[in-house]
Design a protein around this motif. Structure first.
Motif, PDB file in Angstrom:
ATOM      1  N   PHE A  31      64.866  22.338 -41.736  1.00 35.62           N
ATOM      2  CA  PHE A  31      64.073  23.558 -41.546  1.00 35.62           C
ATOM      3  C   PHE A  31      64.963  24.795 -41.660  1.00 35.62           C
ATOM      4  O   PHE A  31      64.495  25.873 -41.985  1.00 35.62           O
ATOM      5  CB  PHE A  31      63.374  23.548 -40.183  1.00 35.62           C
ATOM      6  CG  PHE A  31      62.157  22.656 -40.109  1.00 35.62           C
ATOM      7  CD1 PHE A  31      61.395  22.389 -41.227  1.00 35.62           C
ATOM      8  CD2 PHE A  31      61.774  22.096 -38.896  1.00 35.62           C
ATOM      9  CE1 PHE A  31      60.275  21.564 -41.155  1.00 35.62           C
ATOM     10  CE2 PHE A  31      60.660  21.276 -38.807  1.00 35.62           C
ATOM     11  CZ  PHE A  31      59.907  21.008 -39.939  1.00 35.62           C
ATOM     12  N   ASN A  35      62.803  27.072 -43.847  1.00 35.80           N
ATOM     13  CA  ASN A  35      62.108  28.203 -43.230  1.00 35.80           C
ATOM     14  C   ASN A  35      62.399  29.543 -43.909  1.00 35.80           C
ATOM     15  O   ASN A  35      61.470  30.322 -44.139  1.00 35.80           O
ATOM     16  CB  ASN A  35      62.417  28.274 -41.728  1.00 35.80           C
ATOM     17  CG  ASN A  35      61.514  27.358 -40.917  1.00 35.80           C
ATOM     18  OD1 ASN A  35      60.370  27.116 -41.296  1.00 35.80           O
ATOM     19  ND2 ASN A  35      62.007  26.848 -39.796  1.00 35.80           N
ATOM     20  N   GLY A  66      58.008  27.160 -29.228  1.00 36.47           N
ATOM     21  CA  GLY A  66      57.969  26.043 -30.177  1.00 36.47           C
ATOM     22  C   GLY A  66      59.087  26.224 -31.189  1.00 36.47           C
ATOM     23  O   GLY A  66      58.874  26.139 -32.399  1.00 36.47           O
ATOM     24  N   ASP A  93      60.882  24.730 -26.285  1.00 33.19           N
ATOM     25  CA  ASP A  93      60.144  23.657 -26.943  1.00 33.19           C
ATOM     26  C   ASP A  93      60.086  22.489 -25.948  1.00 33.19           C
ATOM     27  O   ASP A  93      61.105  22.164 -25.326  1.00 33.19           O
ATOM     28  CB  ASP A  93      60.862  23.221 -28.228  1.00 33.19           C
ATOM     29  CG  ASP A  93      59.936  22.492 -29.185  1.00 33.19           C
ATOM     30  OD1 ASP A  93      59.742  22.995 -30.318  1.00 33.19           O
ATOM     31  OD2 ASP A  93      59.381  21.441 -28.794  1.00 33.19           O
ATOM     32  N   PRO A  94      58.930  21.877 -25.780  1.00 38.51           N
ATOM     33  CA  PRO A  94      58.851  20.755 -24.838  1.00 38.51           C
ATOM     34  C   PRO A  94      59.484  19.479 -25.367  1.00 38.51           C
ATOM     35  O   PRO A  94      59.689  18.534 -24.613  1.00 38.51           O
ATOM     36  CB  PRO A  94      57.334  20.573 -24.648  1.00 38.51           C
ATOM     37  CG  PRO A  94      56.721  21.132 -25.879  1.00 38.51           C
ATOM     38  CD  PRO A  94      57.628  22.222 -26.352  1.00 38.51           C
ATOM     39  N   SER A 118      54.968  26.556 -23.280  1.00 39.17           N
ATOM     40  CA  SER A 118      54.539  27.936 -23.024  1.00 39.17           C
ATOM     41  C   SER A 118      53.799  28.060 -21.696  1.00 39.17           C
ATOM     42  O   SER A 118      53.972  29.040 -20.967  1.00 39.17           O
ATOM     43  CB  SER A 118      53.656  28.425 -24.178  1.00 39.17           C
ATOM     44  OG  SER A 118      52.668  27.468 -24.494  1.00 39.17           O
ATOM     45  N   ASN A 134      56.688  30.050 -34.999  1.00 40.42           N
ATOM     46  CA  ASN A 134      56.554  29.659 -36.406  1.00 40.42           C
ATOM     47  C   ASN A 134      56.049  28.230 -36.504  1.00 40.42           C
ATOM     48  O   ASN A 134      56.633  27.311 -35.908  1.00 40.42           O
ATOM     49  CB  ASN A 134      57.925  29.755 -37.109  1.00 40.42           C
ATOM     50  CG  ASN A 134      57.829  29.611 -38.610  1.00 40.42           C
ATOM     51  OD1 ASN A 134      57.137  30.405 -39.259  1.00 40.42           O
ATOM     52  ND2 ASN A 134      58.506  28.624 -39.174  1.00 40.42           N
ATOM     53  N   HIS A 139      49.738  22.784 -35.635  1.00 39.93           N
ATOM     54  CA  HIS A 139      49.979  21.514 -34.938  1.00 39.93           C
ATOM     55  C   HIS A 139      48.999  21.308 -33.790  1.00 39.93           C
ATOM     56  O   HIS A 139      48.806  20.178 -33.335  1.00 39.93           O
ATOM     57  CB  HIS A 139      51.396  21.483 -34.346  1.00 39.93           C
ATOM     58  CG  HIS A 139      52.437  21.104 -35.338  1.00 39.93           C
ATOM     59  ND1 HIS A 139      52.872  19.816 -35.509  1.00 39.93           N
ATOM     60  CD2 HIS A 139      53.109  21.847 -36.235  1.00 39.93           C
ATOM     61  CE1 HIS A 139      53.778  19.781 -36.467  1.00 39.93           C
ATOM     62  NE2 HIS A 139      53.948  21.001 -36.920  1.00 39.93           N
TER      63      HIS A 139
HETATM   64  C1  LIG Z   1      56.522  22.092 -36.618  1.00 40.91           C
HETATM   65  S1  LIG Z   1      57.353  22.403 -35.161  1.00 40.91           S
HETATM   66  C2  LIG Z   1      57.940  24.047 -35.584  1.00 40.91           C
HETATM   67  C3  LIG Z   1      59.352  24.225 -35.171  1.00 40.91           C
HETATM   68  C4  LIG Z   1      59.964  25.573 -35.541  1.00 40.91           C
HETATM   69  N1  LIG Z   1      59.223  26.671 -34.968  1.00 40.91           N
HETATM   70  C5  LIG Z   1      60.110  25.744 -37.018  1.00 40.91           C
HETATM   71  O1  LIG Z   1      59.370  26.520 -37.607  1.00 40.91           O
HETATM   72  O2  LIG Z   1      60.973  25.082 -37.607  1.00 40.91           O
HETATM   73  C6  LIG Z   1      56.190  22.786 -33.871  1.00 40.91           C
HETATM   74  C7  LIG Z   1      56.852  22.762 -32.500  1.00 40.91           C
HETATM   75  O3  LIG Z   1      55.983  23.360 -31.539  1.00 40.91           O
HETATM   76  C8  LIG Z   1      56.242  22.741 -30.306  1.00 40.91           C
HETATM   77  N2  LIG Z   1      55.136  23.079 -29.384  1.00 40.91           N
HETATM   78  C9  LIG Z   1      53.862  22.654 -29.435  1.00 40.91           C
HETATM   79  N3  LIG Z   1      53.143  23.187 -28.426  1.00 40.91           N
HETATM   80  C10 LIG Z   1      53.990  23.982 -27.710  1.00 40.91           C
HETATM   81  C11 LIG Z   1      53.836  24.814 -26.561  1.00 40.91           C
HETATM   82  N4  LIG Z   1      52.664  24.923 -25.916  1.00 40.91           N
HETATM   83  N5  LIG Z   1      54.913  25.479 -26.088  1.00 40.91           N
HETATM   84  C12 LIG Z   1      56.097  25.388 -26.746  1.00 40.91           C
HETATM   85  N6  LIG Z   1      56.298  24.609 -27.847  1.00 40.91           N
HETATM   86  C13 LIG Z   1      55.252  23.930 -28.335  1.00 40.91           C
HETATM   87  C14 LIG Z   1      56.386  21.266 -30.658  1.00 40.91           C
HETATM   88  O4  LIG Z   1      57.078  20.526 -29.697  1.00 40.91           O
HETATM   89  C15 LIG Z   1      57.142  21.370 -31.995  1.00 40.91           C
HETATM   90  O5  LIG Z   1      58.536  21.219 -31.821  1.00 40.91           O
END
Ligand SMILES: C[S@@+](CC[C@H](N)C(=O)[O-])C[C@H]1O[C@@H](n2cnc3c(N)ncnc32)[C@H](O)[C@@H]1O
Length: 232
Positions: A31, A35, A66, A93-94, A118, A134, A139
């Protein structure tokens, strides 16, 4: 295969907790390359984040919700510092696997990562000048989008700006060809194409965002969900 309707039932390989850890790590690390090519944060920084930082009087805190491997946050923090802003960045990120990849990247002073989501961060009473995100919206289950956006809005005193893919046949065709050099040994091809099929059109996203949010079309093939806070 039609891209006319969102395919919200498709599950991305990386969203399976039991997915191959080696391929996942490779995906998250790549990424960093992907990205900057597809996500358009340079422009979002100039059009949305820089003006918000300029309106803040002192040091500012930027939250990436995230954050995955953290590359978007590191780039935004670096861009802000090049412009002379005093900023700190927090990526949350969880998923422990994401935080591990973020922490193994070359460290950037003032940028930290936490394994928390969050909702839990908001329960702590945390607040940031700028909230970014992002590729999280597509998701989420559709009924989870308003709650997630509510949390992002509540965490941001100045601006929350979330970026994601804008679904179209052209985006699908361009990605299918363009991802070829980066895809081997990772989930990038399968999950990227599934991401596009799961993602929103501007009208679809506008229909699910809560009051106070504005959906903007951005190039190429991007959507922004933007919320301006009390301090904006
Ligand atoms: C496709 S990844 C994107 C990662 C990064 N932002 C990028 O663009 O490379 C989506 C991420 O969102 C995180 N995520 C989902 N719901 C979330 C929340 N409520 N709070 C924080 N992170 C969250 C997931 O664990 C996952 O790692």
């Amino acid at each position: 295969m039609s891209l006319h309707a969102r395919d919200a039932d498709l599950v991305e390989l990386m969203d399976d907790p039991a997915c191959d850890p080696v391929q996942l790590r490779r995906t998250l690390r790549r990424f960093r390359t992907l990205n900057p090519l597809v996500s358009g944060w340079g422009r979002v920084y100039r059009t949305h984040i820089r003006p918000a930082l300029a309106a803040a009087s002192g040091p500012a805190r930027i939250l990436d919700v995230g954050c995955g491997g953290g590359d978007v946050l590191r780039r935004v923090v670096a861009a802000a510092r090049r412009d002379g802003f005093a900023v700190e960045g927090v990526g949350v990120d969880p998923d422990a696997r994401s935080i591990a990849v973020a922490e193994e990247a070359a460290p950037v002073a003032g940028v930290t990562y936490r394994r928390i989501d969050s909702a839990a961060l908001l329960r702590e009473g945390a607040r940031f000048d700028v909230v970014i995100s992002n590729h999280v919206l597509h998701h989420l289950p559709a009924d989870g989008v308003p709650g997630f956006l509510g949390e992002c809005a509540a965490l941001a005193s100045r601006i929350a700006v979330l970026s994601d893919i804008r679904r179209s046949r052209a985006a699908y065709a361009a990605y299918a060809v363009g991802i070829t050099p980066l895809a081997p040994g990772s989930f990038l091809r399968t999950d990227g194409l599934r991401s596009i099929r799961r993602s929103y059109t501007a009208a679809e996203l506008a229909a699910v965002v809560p009051d106070g949010w504005v959906v903007e079309r951005a190039r190429p093939f991007r959507l922004l969900a933007v919320h301006r806070g009390d301090a904006a």
